[in-house]
Design a protein around this motif. Structure first.
Motif, PDB file in Angstrom:
ATOM      1  N   ALA A 159       0.845  -1.197   0.000  1.00 28.49           N
ATOM      2  CA  ALA A 159       0.000   0.000   0.000  1.00 28.49           C
ATOM      3  C   ALA A 159       0.878   1.243   0.000  1.00 28.49           C
ATOM      4  N   PRO A 160       0.299   2.403  -0.293  1.00 32.05           N
ATOM      5  CA  PRO A 160       1.020   3.653  -0.060  1.00 32.05           C
ATOM      6  C   PRO A 160       1.198   3.844   1.450  1.00 32.05           C
ATOM      7  N   ARG A 161       2.121   4.704   1.824  1.00 26.22           N
ATOM      8  CA  ARG A 161       2.241   5.053   3.243  1.00 26.22           C
ATOM      9  C   ARG A 161       1.049   5.886   3.687  1.00 26.22           C
ATOM     10  N   PRO A 162       0.686   5.858   4.972  1.00 25.52           N
ATOM     11  CA  PRO A 162       1.253   5.037   6.033  1.00 25.52           C
ATOM     12  C   PRO A 162       0.719   3.608   5.981  1.00 25.52           C
ATOM     13  N   LEU A 163       1.562   2.661   6.367  1.00 27.45           N
ATOM     14  CA  LEU A 163       1.192   1.253   6.371  1.00 27.45           C
ATOM     15  C   LEU A 163       0.885   0.800   7.789  1.00 27.45           C
ATOM     16  N   ASP A 164      -0.089  -0.085   7.920  1.00 30.57           N
ATOM     17  CA  ASP A 164      -0.454  -0.621   9.224  1.00 30.57           C
ATOM     18  C   ASP A 164      -1.055  -2.007   8.987  1.00 30.57           C
ATOM     19  N   LEU A 165      -0.335  -3.053   9.366  1.00 25.70           N
ATOM     20  CA  LEU A 165      -0.815  -4.411   9.119  1.00 25.70           C
ATOM     21  C   LEU A 165      -2.103  -4.688   9.883  1.00 25.70           C
ATOM     22  N   ALA A 166      -2.170  -4.242  11.133  1.00 28.85           N
ATOM     23  CA  ALA A 166      -3.380  -4.473  11.929  1.00 28.85           C
ATOM     24  C   ALA A 166      -4.582  -3.786  11.292  1.00 28.85           C
ATOM     25  N   ALA A 167      -4.378  -2.576  10.769  1.00 29.51           N
ATOM     26  CA  ALA A 167      -5.484  -1.857  10.134  1.00 29.51           C
ATOM     27  C   ALA A 167      -5.934  -2.571   8.870  1.00 29.51           C
ATOM     28  N   ALA A 168      -4.968  -3.129   8.118  1.00 31.14           N
ATOM     29  CA  ALA A 168      -5.333  -3.869   6.916  1.00 31.14           C
ATOM     30  C   ALA A 168      -6.143  -5.111   7.278  1.00 31.14           C
ATOM     31  N   LEU A 169      -5.722  -5.826   8.307  1.00 37.97           N
ATOM     32  CA  LEU A 169      -6.447  -7.024   8.734  1.00 37.97           C
ATOM     33  C   LEU A 169      -7.848  -6.675   9.229  1.00 37.97           C
ATOM     34  N   ALA A 170      -7.988  -5.510   9.832  1.00 44.01           N
ATOM     35  CA  ALA A 170      -9.306  -5.091  10.310  1.00 44.01           C
ATOM     36  C   ALA A 170     -10.285  -4.924   9.159  1.00 44.01           C
ATOM     37  N   GLN A 171      -9.769  -4.671   7.949  1.00 41.69           N
ATOM     38  CA  GLN A 171     -10.622  -4.511   6.778  1.00 41.69           C
ATOM     39  C   GLN A 171     -10.890  -5.843   6.062  1.00 41.69           C
ATOM     40  N   ALA A 172     -10.302  -6.924   6.572  1.00 39.63           N
ATOM     41  CA  ALA A 172     -10.478  -8.249   5.967  1.00 39.63           C
ATOM     42  C   ALA A 172     -10.954  -9.213   7.051  1.00 39.63           C
ATOM     43  N   PRO A 173     -12.219  -9.149   7.447  1.00 43.93           N
ATOM     44  CA  PRO A 173     -12.699  -9.923   8.586  1.00 43.93           C
ATOM     45  C   PRO A 173     -12.522 -11.431   8.452  1.00 43.93           C
ATOM     46  N   ALA A 174     -12.631 -11.976   7.233  1.00 38.66           N
ATOM     47  CA  ALA A 174     -12.464 -13.415   7.059  1.00 38.66           C
ATOM     48  C   ALA A 174     -11.029 -13.842   7.387  1.00 38.66           C
ATOM     49  N   VAL A 175     -10.053 -13.061   6.942  1.00 40.39           N
ATOM     50  CA  VAL A 175      -8.653 -13.362   7.255  1.00 40.39           C
ATOM     51  C   VAL A 175      -8.390 -13.146   8.738  1.00 40.39           C
ATOM     52  N   ARG A 176      -8.902 -12.041   9.278  1.00 39.82           N
ATOM     53  CA  ARG A 176      -8.699 -11.750  10.701  1.00 39.82           C
ATOM     54  C   ARG A 176      -9.234 -12.888  11.570  1.00 39.82           C
ATOM     55  N   GLU A 177     -10.358 -13.451  11.188  1.00 37.35           N
ATOM     56  CA  GLU A 177     -10.930 -14.559  11.956  1.00 37.35           C
ATOM     57  C   GLU A 177     -10.035 -15.795  11.894  1.00 37.35           C
ATOM     58  N   ARG A 178      -9.460 -16.055  10.736  1.00 37.03           N
ATOM     59  CA  ARG A 178      -8.538 -17.190  10.597  1.00 37.03           C
ATOM     60  C   ARG A 178      -7.317 -17.048  11.494  1.00 37.03           C
ATOM     61  N   LEU A 179      -6.878 -15.812  11.686  1.00 37.27           N
ATOM     62  CA  LEU A 179      -5.662 -15.558  12.461  1.00 37.27           C
ATOM     63  C   LEU A 179      -5.950 -15.318  13.943  1.00 37.27           C
ATOM     64  N   ALA A 180      -7.201 -15.320  14.333  1.00 36.33           N
ATOM     65  CA  ALA A 180      -7.563 -15.012  15.722  1.00 36.33           C
ATOM     66  C   ALA A 180      -6.844 -15.949  16.688  1.00 36.33           C
ATOM     67  N   GLY A 181      -6.122 -15.370  17.640  1.00 37.44           N
ATOM     68  CA  GLY A 181      -5.424 -16.137  18.653  1.00 37.44           C
ATOM     69  C   GLY A 181      -4.088 -16.698  18.224  1.00 37.44           C
ATOM     70  N   ALA A 182      -3.712 -16.557  16.937  1.00 40.74           N
ATOM     71  CA  ALA A 182      -2.436 -17.089  16.458  1.00 40.74           C
ATOM     72  C   ALA A 182      -1.285 -16.224  16.940  1.00 40.74           C
ATOM     73  N   ALA A 183      -0.227 -16.862  17.387  1.00 37.01           N
ATOM     74  CA  ALA A 183       0.953 -16.139  17.870  1.00 37.01           C
ATOM     75  C   ALA A 183       1.756 -15.598  16.684  1.00 37.01           C
ATOM     76  N   GLU A 184       2.380 -14.454  16.883  1.00 35.84           N
ATOM     77  CA  GLU A 184       3.296 -13.927  15.876  1.00 35.84           C
ATOM     78  C   GLU A 184       4.501 -14.854  15.784  1.00 35.84           C
ATOM     79  N   ALA A 185       4.880 -15.207  14.562  1.00 36.95           N
ATOM     80  CA  ALA A 185       5.977 -16.155  14.361  1.00 36.95           C
ATOM     81  C   ALA A 185       7.217 -15.493  13.761  1.00 36.95           C
ATOM     82  N   SER A 186       7.194 -14.185  13.606  1.00 38.48           N
ATOM     83  CA  SER A 186       8.362 -13.445  13.126  1.00 38.48           C
ATOM     84  C   SER A 186       8.166 -11.987  13.476  1.00 38.48           C
ATOM     85  N   THR A 187       9.231 -11.228  13.354  1.00 38.69           N
ATOM     86  CA  THR A 187       9.125  -9.790  13.563  1.00 38.69           C
ATOM     87  C   THR A 187       8.538  -9.134  12.320  1.00 38.69           C
ATOM     88  N   LEU A 188       7.897  -8.005  12.504  1.00 36.84           N
ATOM     89  CA  LEU A 188       7.325  -7.248  11.400  1.00 36.84           C
ATOM     90  C   LEU A 188       8.455  -6.601  10.605  1.00 36.84           C
TER      91      LEU A 188
END
Length: 347
Positions: free
Chosen positions: A210-239
């Motif tokens: 995306a153009p700046r500013p970038l925010d992964l959490a904000a992007a996921l908030a706009q994709a509820p189906a993906v956000r639901e799949r990732l619910a409760g999953a631990a981060e496995a790498s640094t951003l």
């Protein structure tokens, strides 16, 4: 008289494309030394999807990184989706660190030398180049989007004002969750694209462009189906982030210097084919140097990147215009056309 040479070729940049170029040169009987200031495994913000053609190119070099099968790609938005499954071979989702380790191991196996050196200055002569006290017939810049070799060789091309206005960037992070698909899933959001790539049996990579500013959490908030799949999953790498993605070059060669991979010019990560294009460039550059025909690389580079540049530029123009919202509907309405484009990029 030509001075004693340390190698036929010096390669600035020990990432995947730099190492692949060294392996291509080795296969043709040319000696290469890789110059890389960073130690160990190098990570990078990357979609991490190896399309079938990229996987085949790696296999030809003796490299077979572990990962998760990719059998196609899906474009989707809030209302519809279109899927194309590859007609023949599968691709593979591979963590960037796993890919880099596999290439490093193969380079070490065949005896390719790596030295801890950052290339900031280049001295060109009639029959050789000098870098950090080392001499070779040619220098290859494989040092990424912000290539110092490109700058030192005078091959940078200033961005157009209109390009600066729509510069795009990327973020990537992994989550510890079992993949729910064997597809690369691309979700079109109002101003960004969200990529989901399975990379092993217990991990998916999530990237946003995306153009700046970038925010992964904000992007996921706009994709509820993906956000639901990732619910409760631990981060496995640094951003991690990357950009600006658009990089222009005046040419790909100057004297005895050549550019390959992202250093040679980059349109956008939108199609996920950066590695495939870089591997193709490494192959044609090695062919040219084996024939002592560096000027021929300019033509070979244009041929090897033409499909990628044309298709990516077209998609990028649509993605950064008022027609953005029509991309997924058009793909869904014309599945054969969408499939043909995917197959062409996957080769």
């Amino acid at each position: 008289m030509t001075p004693r040479l340390d190698a036929d070729v010096l390669i600035a940049g020990g990432g995947p494309i730099g190492l692949a170029t060294a392996l291509e040169l080795h296969a043709r009987g040319l000696t290469a030394v890789v110059l890389e200031p960073r130690e160990g495994t190098i990570d990078k913000a990357c979609g991490e999807g190896l399309m079938p053609g990229a996987l085949a190119a790696l296999g030809r070099l003796g490299v077979d990184p572990a990962g998760h099968p990719l059998r196609g790609i899906r474009y989707q938005d809030a209302r519809r989706a279109v899927t194309h499954r590859y007609r023949s071979a599968a691709g593979r989702g591979v963590r960037r660190t796993v890919l880099h380790d596999a290439l490093r191991a193969r380079a070490a196996e065949v005896g390719i030398e790596t030295r801890a050196l950052r290339v900031d200055e280049v001295a060109q002569h009639d029959d050789h180049v000098t870098v950090g006290g080392m001499r070779a017939r040619w220098l290859i810049g494989a040092d990424g989007l912000h290539s110092t070799v490109r700058t030192a060789a005078g091959l940078d091309r200033p961005a157009r004002a209109s390009t600066r206005e729509r510069r795009r960037y990327g973020l990537r992070q992994h989550f510890a969750v079992a993949p729910w698909s064997d597809l690369v899933e691309v979700t079109y959001l109002p101003e960004a694209e969200l990529y989901i790539t399975p990379v092993d049996g217990g991990t998916v990579g999530v990237a946003v462009l995306a153009p700046r500013p970038l925010d992964l959490a904000a992007a996921l908030a706009q994709a509820p189906a993906v956000r639901e799949r990732l619910a409760g999953a631990a981060e496995a790498s640094t951003l991690r982030g990357a950009g600006a993605l658009r990089q222009r070059t005046r040419a790909r060669t100057a004297g005895r210097v050549a550019l390959v991979g992202d250093a040679s010019g980059y349109v956008d990560a939108l199609t996920g084919e950066g590695l495939r294009v870089g591997l193709a460039q490494a192959e044609v550059l090695a062919d040219c140097l084996a024939r002592d025909d560096l000027p021929g690389y300019e033509r070979a580079w244009a041929r090897s990147t033409r499909d990628f540049r044309v298709l990516t530029a077209g998609l990028l123009a649509a993605a950064t215009s008022p027609a953005r919202g029509l991309i997924v509907p058009a793909a869904a309405a014309l599945p054969r056309v969408f499939g043909a484009v995917v197959e062409r990029l996957a080769r």
